[in-house]
Design a protein around this motif. Structure first.
Motif, PDB file in Angstrom:
ATOM      1  N   ARG A 133      -3.653  16.087  -4.100  1.00  0.00           N
ATOM      2  CA  ARG A 133      -3.180  15.251  -2.347  1.00  0.00           C
ATOM      3  C   ARG A 133      -2.543  16.246  -2.111  1.00  0.00           C
ATOM      4  N   ARG A 190       1.910   6.924  -0.833  1.00  0.00           N
ATOM      5  CA  ARG A 190       0.684   5.497  -1.064  1.00  0.00           C
ATOM      6  C   ARG A 190       1.071   5.360  -2.401  1.00  0.00           C
ATOM      7  N   GLU A 212       0.733  -1.352  -0.216  1.00  0.00           N
ATOM      8  CA  GLU A 212      -0.212   0.157   0.193  1.00  0.00           C
ATOM      9  C   GLU A 212       0.640   1.549   0.487  1.00  0.00           C
ATOM     10  N   GLU A 235      -5.273  10.876   7.335  1.00  0.00           N
ATOM     11  CA  GLU A 235      -5.697  12.268   6.696  1.00  0.00           C
ATOM     12  C   GLU A 235      -5.715  11.162   4.841  1.00  0.00           C
ATOM     13  N   PRO A 236      -7.034  11.817   4.218  1.00  0.00           N
ATOM     14  CA  PRO A 236      -6.714  10.079   4.043  1.00  0.00           C
ATOM     15  C   PRO A 236      -6.843  11.115   2.359  1.00  0.00           C
ATOM     16  N   ASP A 237      -7.000  12.472   2.633  1.00  0.00           N
ATOM     17  CA  ASP A 237      -6.539  12.538   1.056  1.00  0.00           C
ATOM     18  C   ASP A 237      -5.321  13.145   0.394  1.00  0.00           C
ATOM     19  N   ASP A 260      -3.161   7.708   7.288  1.00  0.00           N
ATOM     20  CA  ASP A 260      -4.374   6.789   7.744  1.00  0.00           C
ATOM     21  C   ASP A 260      -5.143   7.920   8.285  1.00  0.00           C
TER      22      ASP A 260
END
Length: 311
Positions: A194, A162, A86, A112-114, A110
């Motif tokens: 992002r 990512r 990942e 901060e998904p953006d 984890d």
């Protein structure tokens, strides 16, 4: 922590070239991470015994040995197709992360998904901060920052990305060899909407420039050339053209100036070589620019304005 575990979320990429003096300390620190991980070392055809040290290290890292020195950017680009975790971490071979480095970076992404990337705090052996990320100056230079405020991009010496987002943004610019590949990558991530995080709690001791000798002729060549490559790929057209023209004009007037600094980037021969390299690649760079545009979801102007307002 044992590497190669199937539950690992991160592959740590260590790119080395003639790293015999420091690679063992780096690998020891990676092996001591509190978070399960995999490790892949890219050996840029080292000829100083590095290969023997890698083979003998108790962590038994997976090693990809290249046939020639592809630089930091080239080594990362060569390794990425073999990464299926990942996250992917970039780590200099002269960097020694604290045991919680990876855990803190994973946790930050984890939360901060953006966000597509998170950079650590690089410090000297004496504890002096070197970089927690990179800011952009008004003329498009990357500048190391020691406070999280205004961070535009991550410092590639110790960062977590990512994997899918890196691939979606076009990967690593292998032709950069070294320097500005991190800022160029950060720019393309931001063009996709992002964020890039600074995580000063994730600390890494860094022997800055152990392989590339900051201040050397090659250092300045790569720095000057790659800044222009980056701007031509990622910046608003007006900014890219302005900075290329400014570089050319300054080069032209240097013979008529007195009391010039002694640094290599003020020497006419080096600057002419940089100009020649950039001009020779204008057509490929134009194609790369179109590819970046095709992957973007945010305009170059919006990213540039944000970067300058944050700095």
């Amino acid at each position: 922590m044992t590497t190669g575990n199937d539950t690992a979320r991160t592959t740590v990429l260590v790119v080395t070239w003639r790293g015999a003096e420091h690679i063992t300390a780096c690998l020891d620190a990676v092996a001591a991470q509190t978070r399960v991980h995999r490790i892949l070392v890219v050996d840029n055809a080292s000829d100083d015994g590095t290969a023997d040290l890698l083979a003998a290290h108790p962590s038994r890292p997976r090693v990809a040995r290249l046939g020639s020195n592809a630089g930091y950017a080239g080594g990362l680009a060569a390794a990425l197709p073999g990464v299926d975790t990942e996250f992917v971490a970039w780590l200099n071979d002269d960097a020694v992360p604290r045991p919680d480095w990876l855990a803190l970076l994973e946790d930050a992404l984890d939360a901060e998904p953006d966000a597509a990337a998170a950079g650590a705090l690089l410090e000297s052996a004496g504890g002096e901060p070197i970089s927690v990320g990179v800011g952009l100056t008004a003329d498009g230079h990357g500048a190391d920052l020691t406070e999280p405020a205004g961070v535009f991009g991550f410092c590639g010496g110790a960062a977590l990305l990512r994997t899918a987002e890196l691939a979606a943004a076009g990967g690593v610019p292998a032709r950069f060899f070294c320097y500005y590949e991190d800022t160029d990558t950060s720019w393309r991530l931001r063009l996709r909407g992002r964020r890039v995080l600074a995580v000063p709690e994730a600390r890494v001791v860094h022997r800055h420039g152990a392989s590339t000798r900051p201040g050397s002729r090659q250092f300045h060549r790569w720095n000057e050339r790659n800044r222009l490559y980056m701007l031509l790929r990622c910046a608003p057209a007006g900014v890219a053209v302005r900075e290329l023209a400014r570089f050319a004009v300054l080069t032209a007037v240097l013979p008529f100036r007195r009391d010039l600094p002694a640094a290599w980037n003020f020497r006419i021969g080096l600057r002419l070589r940089v100009l020649a390299e950039v001009l020779a690649r204008l057509v490929p760079l134009a194609r790369e620019r179109r590819a970046v545009t095709g992957l973007a979801t945010v305009t170059r102007t919006d990213v540039w304005r944000w970067a300058n307002s944050a700095s």
